[in-house]
Design a protein around this motif. Structure first.
Motif, PDB file in Angstrom:
ATOM      1  N   ARG A   1      -5.104  34.596   8.736  1.00 44.58           N
ATOM      2  CA  ARG A   1      -6.015  33.635   8.113  1.00 44.58           C
ATOM      3  C   ARG A   1      -6.518  32.653   9.166  1.00 44.58           C
ATOM      4  O   ARG A   1      -5.753  32.219  10.033  1.00 44.58           O
ATOM      5  N   ILE A   2      -7.801  32.327   9.074  1.00 48.33           N
ATOM      6  CA  ILE A   2      -8.410  31.420  10.042  1.00 48.33           C
ATOM      7  C   ILE A   2      -9.216  30.348   9.318  1.00 48.33           C
ATOM      8  O   ILE A   2      -9.657  30.544   8.182  1.00 48.33           O
ATOM      9  N   SER A   3      -9.381  29.197   9.972  1.00 45.64           N
ATOM     10  CA  SER A   3     -10.304  28.158   9.531  1.00 45.64           C
ATOM     11  C   SER A   3     -11.491  28.170  10.480  1.00 45.64           C
ATOM     12  O   SER A   3     -11.319  28.331  11.698  1.00 45.64           O
ATOM     13  N   VAL A   4     -12.686  28.012   9.956  1.00 44.59           N
ATOM     14  CA  VAL A   4     -13.895  28.041  10.784  1.00 44.59           C
ATOM     15  C   VAL A   4     -14.715  26.778  10.513  1.00 44.59           C
ATOM     16  O   VAL A   4     -15.031  26.474   9.359  1.00 44.59           O
ATOM     17  N   LEU A   5     -15.051  26.081  11.582  1.00 36.57           N
ATOM     18  CA  LEU A   5     -15.922  24.913  11.483  1.00 36.57           C
ATOM     19  C   LEU A   5     -17.230  25.241  12.181  1.00 36.57           C
ATOM     20  O   LEU A   5     -17.244  25.568  13.373  1.00 36.57           O
ATOM     21  N   VAL A   6     -18.335  25.160  11.440  1.00 40.30           N
ATOM     22  CA  VAL A   6     -19.658  25.479  11.982  1.00 40.30           C
ATOM     23  C   VAL A   6     -20.394  24.184  12.276  1.00 40.30           C
ATOM     24  O   VAL A   6     -20.485  23.294  11.422  1.00 40.30           O
ATOM     25  N   GLY A   7     -20.924  24.057  13.504  1.00 42.89           N
ATOM     26  CA  GLY A   7     -21.601  22.836  13.910  1.00 42.89           C
ATOM     27  C   GLY A   7     -23.084  22.844  13.598  1.00 42.89           C
ATOM     28  O   GLY A   7     -23.592  23.697  12.870  1.00 42.89           O
ATOM     29  N   GLN A   8     -23.780  21.880  14.189  1.00 48.10           N
ATOM     30  CA  GLN A   8     -25.226  21.767  14.055  1.00 48.10           C
ATOM     31  C   GLN A   8     -25.908  22.569  15.162  1.00 48.10           C
ATOM     32  O   GLN A   8     -25.313  22.855  16.198  1.00 48.10           O
ATOM     33  N   TRP A   9     -27.170  22.907  14.938  1.00 47.44           N
ATOM     34  CA  TRP A   9     -27.925  23.631  15.961  1.00 47.44           C
ATOM     35  C   TRP A   9     -28.218  22.707  17.146  1.00 47.44           C
ATOM     36  O   TRP A   9     -28.383  21.504  17.007  1.00 47.44           O
ATOM     37  N   GLY A  10     -28.283  23.308  18.333  1.00 46.43           N
ATOM     38  CA  GLY A  10     -28.622  22.553  19.537  1.00 46.43           C
ATOM     39  C   GLY A  10     -29.427  23.418  20.487  1.00 46.43           C
ATOM     40  O   GLY A  10     -29.842  24.532  20.151  1.00 46.43           O
ATOM     41  N   VAL A  11     -29.642  22.885  21.690  1.00 43.39           N
ATOM     42  CA  VAL A  11     -30.436  23.584  22.710  1.00 43.39           C
ATOM     43  C   VAL A  11     -29.557  23.835  23.937  1.00 43.39           C
ATOM     44  O   VAL A  11     -28.825  22.947  24.378  1.00 43.39           O
ATOM     45  N   PHE A  12     -29.624  25.046  24.447  1.00 45.66           N
ATOM     46  CA  PHE A  12     -28.844  25.409  25.632  1.00 45.66           C
ATOM     47  C   PHE A  12     -29.573  24.965  26.896  1.00 45.66           C
ATOM     48  O   PHE A  12     -30.775  25.190  27.022  1.00 45.66           O
ATOM     49  N   PRO A  13     -28.863  24.366  27.883  1.00 44.27           N
ATOM     50  CA  PRO A  13     -27.444  23.998  27.882  1.00 44.27           C
ATOM     51  C   PRO A  13     -27.222  22.512  27.553  1.00 44.27           C
ATOM     52  O   PRO A  13     -26.084  22.067  27.524  1.00 44.27           O
ATOM     53  N   ASP A  14     -28.326  21.776  27.349  1.00 39.93           N
ATOM     54  CA  ASP A  14     -28.229  20.312  27.267  1.00 39.93           C
ATOM     55  C   ASP A  14     -27.320  19.825  26.136  1.00 39.93           C
ATOM     56  O   ASP A  14     -26.665  18.784  26.263  1.00 39.93           O
ATOM     57  N   SER A  15     -27.294  20.572  25.008  1.00 37.58           N
ATOM     58  CA  SER A  15     -26.546  20.102  23.842  1.00 37.58           C
ATOM     59  C   SER A  15     -25.090  20.556  23.819  1.00 37.58           C
ATOM     60  O   SER A  15     -24.333  20.149  22.934  1.00 37.58           O
ATOM     61  N   MET A  16     -24.691  21.385  24.780  1.00 38.18           N
ATOM     62  CA  MET A  16     -23.400  22.069  24.687  1.00 38.18           C
ATOM     63  C   MET A  16     -22.215  21.099  24.564  1.00 38.18           C
ATOM     64  O   MET A  16     -21.405  21.194  23.640  1.00 38.18           O
ATOM     65  N   THR A  17     -22.108  20.174  25.506  1.00 42.15           N
ATOM     66  CA  THR A  17     -20.941  19.281  25.517  1.00 42.15           C
ATOM     67  C   THR A  17     -20.924  18.391  24.286  1.00 42.15           C
ATOM     68  O   THR A  17     -19.868  18.191  23.659  1.00 42.15           O
ATOM     69  N   GLY A  18     -22.089  17.844  23.915  1.00 39.19           N
ATOM     70  CA  GLY A  18     -22.160  16.981  22.734  1.00 39.19           C
ATOM     71  C   GLY A  18     -21.805  17.717  21.461  1.00 39.19           C
ATOM     72  O   GLY A  18     -21.072  17.198  20.606  1.00 39.19           O
ATOM     73  N   MET A  19     -22.314  18.946  21.300  1.00 41.32           N
ATOM     74  CA  MET A  19     -22.003  19.758  20.128  1.00 41.32           C
ATOM     75  C   MET A  19     -20.503  20.030  20.040  1.00 41.32           C
ATOM     76  O   MET A  19     -19.884  19.910  18.977  1.00 41.32           O
ATOM     77  N   TYR A  20     -19.920  20.378  21.190  1.00 42.35           N
ATOM     78  CA  TYR A  20     -18.493  20.707  21.227  1.00 42.35           C
ATOM     79  C   TYR A  20     -17.642  19.487  20.884  1.00 42.35           C
ATOM     80  O   TYR A  20     -16.701  19.573  20.084  1.00 42.35           O
ATOM     81  N   ASN A  21     -17.954  18.338  21.473  1.00 53.14           N
ATOM     82  CA  ASN A  21     -17.179  17.117  21.191  1.00 53.14           C
ATOM     83  C   ASN A  21     -17.291  16.704  19.725  1.00 53.14           C
ATOM     84  O   ASN A  21     -16.315  16.217  19.136  1.00 53.14           O
ATOM     85  N   ASN A  22     -18.458  16.899  19.128  1.00 50.52           N
ATOM     86  CA  ASN A  22     -18.610  16.589  17.708  1.00 50.52           C
ATOM     87  C   ASN A  22     -17.788  17.539  16.846  1.00 50.52           C
ATOM     88  O   ASN A  22     -17.201  17.132  15.844  1.00 50.52           O
ATOM     89  N   LEU A  23     -17.731  18.807  17.230  1.00 55.49           N
ATOM     90  CA  LEU A  23     -16.908  19.766  16.489  1.00 55.49           C
ATOM     91  C   LEU A  23     -15.433  19.356  16.528  1.00 55.49           C
ATOM     92  O   LEU A  23     -14.732  19.404  15.507  1.00 55.49           O
ATOM     93  N   LEU A  24     -14.955  18.956  17.717  1.00 58.09           N
ATOM     94  CA  LEU A  24     -13.561  18.511  17.823  1.00 58.09           C
ATOM     95  C   LEU A  24     -13.295  17.290  16.952  1.00 58.09           C
ATOM     96  O   LEU A  24     -12.253  17.189  16.292  1.00 58.09           O
ATOM     97  N   LEU A  25     -14.236  16.360  16.940  1.00 58.38           N
ATOM     98  CA  LEU A  25     -14.081  15.143  16.147  1.00 58.38           C
ATOM     99  C   LEU A  25     -14.011  15.460  14.655  1.00 58.38           C
ATOM    100  O   LEU A  25     -13.131  14.963  13.926  1.00 58.38           O
ATOM    101  N   VAL A  26     -14.920  16.310  14.193  1.00 60.51           N
ATOM    102  CA  VAL A  26     -14.938  16.680  12.776  1.00 60.51           C
ATOM    103  C   VAL A  26     -13.708  17.495  12.412  1.00 60.51           C
ATOM    104  O   VAL A  26     -13.151  17.355  11.311  1.00 60.51           O
ATOM    105  N   PHE A  27     -13.236  18.341  13.330  1.00 58.55           N
ATOM    106  CA  PHE A  27     -12.015  19.106  13.066  1.00 58.55           C
ATOM    107  C   PHE A  27     -10.842  18.168  12.803  1.00 58.55           C
ATOM    108  O   PHE A  27     -10.038  18.381  11.894  1.00 58.55           O
ATOM    109  N   ARG A  28     -10.751  17.131  13.617  1.00 60.15           N
ATOM    110  CA  ARG A  28      -9.661  16.164  13.420  1.00 60.15           C
ATOM    111  C   ARG A  28      -9.803  15.447  12.078  1.00 60.15           C
ATOM    112  O   ARG A  28      -8.836  15.217  11.364  1.00 60.15           O
TER     113      ARG A  28
END
Length: 547
Positions: free
Chosen positions: A277-304
């Protein structure tokens, strides 16, 4: 030299004077310098016919021949047998011939009459070139095989680096993307998701865990592949990160609905086929590569926030209300880290990183004492770490600047922090450069001592490197950096200085002096001596006796 177990190369001698070809073919100990077979030709046409029938690695050709010259032959060889090396022989010391030869990528140019030693040295150098090229080609093929074998892991490492904030120039990033066959280009839309396992895998050994991650990653690729390219990695928290890149063309339905459907299917597939069994968190759309770090950090924040430590949670898709502006000092923490750069001695890169971090502070956080304090602590701890790792105390290295650090922060302004950082960095760099220069000077001294002790022998760079237990390329670079001359230049100068001493103070014969300083061929010694001093050894001795 011994040739057992080494590759032997084929050589072709070309000259319209048959006596020259026949003499060279039988008088030179070709096997000693890596030549197994010597072919003979007496015109450019015969040479081309010979090369058509036999494999030839090196061609030695006279320039002046009737019908077609040696230059014509070289041009044909370079056009039809690109890997074959060519050496030109000429009885005319005219620069224009050398120029034409260089344009045709010749490997050697010798004036007739040429001594056996000169010819052997030239051929030996060309054999070395061939071996180096062969080694490079073999290394390239091996590297490409390794690259293909490890492509998934290397793709994952690139994604991991980008998530952590590693900065690459657009050209460098595109080059990596192309090399690793990642199906994305700068400016593409990209969606990111985090996958967490709902079960505790503490009983799994590393191999079993790798298999599980591989299996879940494969299911992700299979589930999304009809509409998305999947790029994935395992992050520092052991989450599976999925970067979903839409395939070319329009998506068949609103992309939010399509993603929700596929993510739910992915979760079901993992449960059905892997019984996990897995949990999946889907983020918002972004643009490569400029949005990568921000998208990832937001995913971690929402996961917590949304998932916490709970594992029995379903798929969750972020909406705009979940997205926050994260107030981080990005430049300090993005790889490569300050500690790693200092550890490797990349002082220019350290200086650039510090300046970038200070510029970020000045631009965004100049009024925030908290961010200035954070930057100071981070930089202070990095300097302390490197000092301690080198067996020293930070206080001993930076003197009075350390006293300011005892108050934990030198000031509450970016300007004063910049001054402190500059003072400490300069002291660190000066100390490191002094240590490096001392080490390099020691290497040069040991190399010169060995050369002086073996002056009567024709020692090579490899022998000196082996004695010092250093790589030849490294030794050569260090020696040139410290002395301004090559090892071969120093060795020649040393031999000639010794020969001058013997010519002036001893009654040794010229050939005895030649042997004493490591030249087995007295004629070659005469030529080297005259080129350097403008006189032959005998003329030099006579001039000194008369003065």
């Amino acid at each position: 030299m011994g040739t057992e177990g080494t590759t032997m190369y084929n050589l072709l001698l070309v000259d319209d004077e048959s006596s020259v070809v026949e003499t060279l073919a039988v008088t030179i100990p070709w096997a000693d310098i890596g030549i197994g077979t010597v072919h003979k030709a007496f015109s450019a046409k015969e040479a081309i016919d010979m090369m058509t029938m036999h494999e030839v690695d090196i061609v030695i050709t006279d320039i002046h021949m009737p019908v077609a010259s040696g230059l014509d032959l070289v041009a044909t060889v370079q056009e039809r047998w690109k890997r074959t090396k060519c050496i030109l022989l000429s009885g005319h010391a005219e620069f224009e011939y050398a120029q034409i030869g260089i344009q045709n990528h010749i490997s050697g140019y010798l004036l007739k009459p040429v001594s056996d030693e000169e010819l052997m040295v030239c051929v030996q150098e060309v054999v070395g070139q061939i071996e180096q090229e062969s080694s490079r080609n073999d290394a390239y093929e091996r590297a490409m095989k390794v690259l293909r074998d490890h492509l998934p892991r290397l793709k994952g490492e690139l994604l991991h680096d980008l998530l952590q904030g590693k900065r690459l120039s657009p050209d460098k990033l595109q080059e990596k993307i192309n090399l690793l066959e990642v199906p994305v280009t700068c400016g593409d839309d990209i969606l990111m998701a985090l996958v967490r396992y709902k079960e505790d895998f503490t009983d799994y050994n590393p191999f079993e865990m790798s298999l599980m991650e591989f299996a879940i990653g494969n299911l992700a690729t299979e589930t999304f592949e009809s509409h998305f390219q999947v790029w994935q990695c395992i992050d520092v928290h052991d989450y599976l990160v999925l970067a979903l890149i839409p395939k070319r063309g329009e998506l068949p339905e609103p992309r939010e609905l399509l993603v929700a459907k596929l993510v739910n299917q992915f979760q079901l597939n993992v449960q059905q086929f892997l019984k996990k069994r897995i949990s999946v968190l889907v983020g918002q759309w972004g643009v490569f590569p400029d949005s990568m770090t921000g998208m990832y950090n937001n995913l971690l924040l929402v996961f917590r926030r949304r998932f916490g430590t709970e594992r029995d949670l379903p798929v969750y898709t972020m909406d705009t209300s979940d997205t926050v502006d994260i107030h981080m000092l990005n430049r300090l923490y993005e790889p490569p880290t300050l500690m790693h750069l200092m550890e490797a001695g990349h002082w220019e890169a350290v200086e650039k990183k510090l300046e970038a971090a200070l510029e970020e502070l000045e631009l965004y956080w100049a009024e925030s004492n908290e961010h200035i304090t954070e930057a100071f602590f981070f930089i202070f701890s990095s300097f302390s770490f490197i000092a301690h790792k080198n067996g020293k105390k930070l206080s001993d290295l930076i003197d009075e600047d350390y006293v300011k650090g005892k108050e934990l922060i030198p000031s509450n302004t970016v300007k004063h922090l910049r001054e402190w950082v500059r003072n400490v960095f300069d002291k660190f760099r000066v100390n490191a450069l002094q240590e490096s220069r001392t080490a390099r000077a020691g290497i040069v001294m040991q190399a010169q001592k060995y050369m002086l002790a073996h002056l009567s022998q024709n020692i090579s760079l490899q022998e000196i490197s082996d004695h010092l237990r250093l790589h030849p390329a490294y030794l050569s670079r260090v020696y040139k950096l410290e002395t301004g001359e090559n090892i071969s230049e120093y060795m020649t100068r040393l031999k000639l200085e010794k020969s001058v001493q013997l010519l002036t103070l001893s009654t040794m014969k010229i050939y005895e002096i030649s042997l004493e300083i490591g030249y087995q061929n007295p004629n070659y010694f005469n030529k080297v001596f005259k080129k350097h001093f403008g006189l032959t050894p005998q003329e030099y001795r006579t001039s000194k006796a008369l003065s």
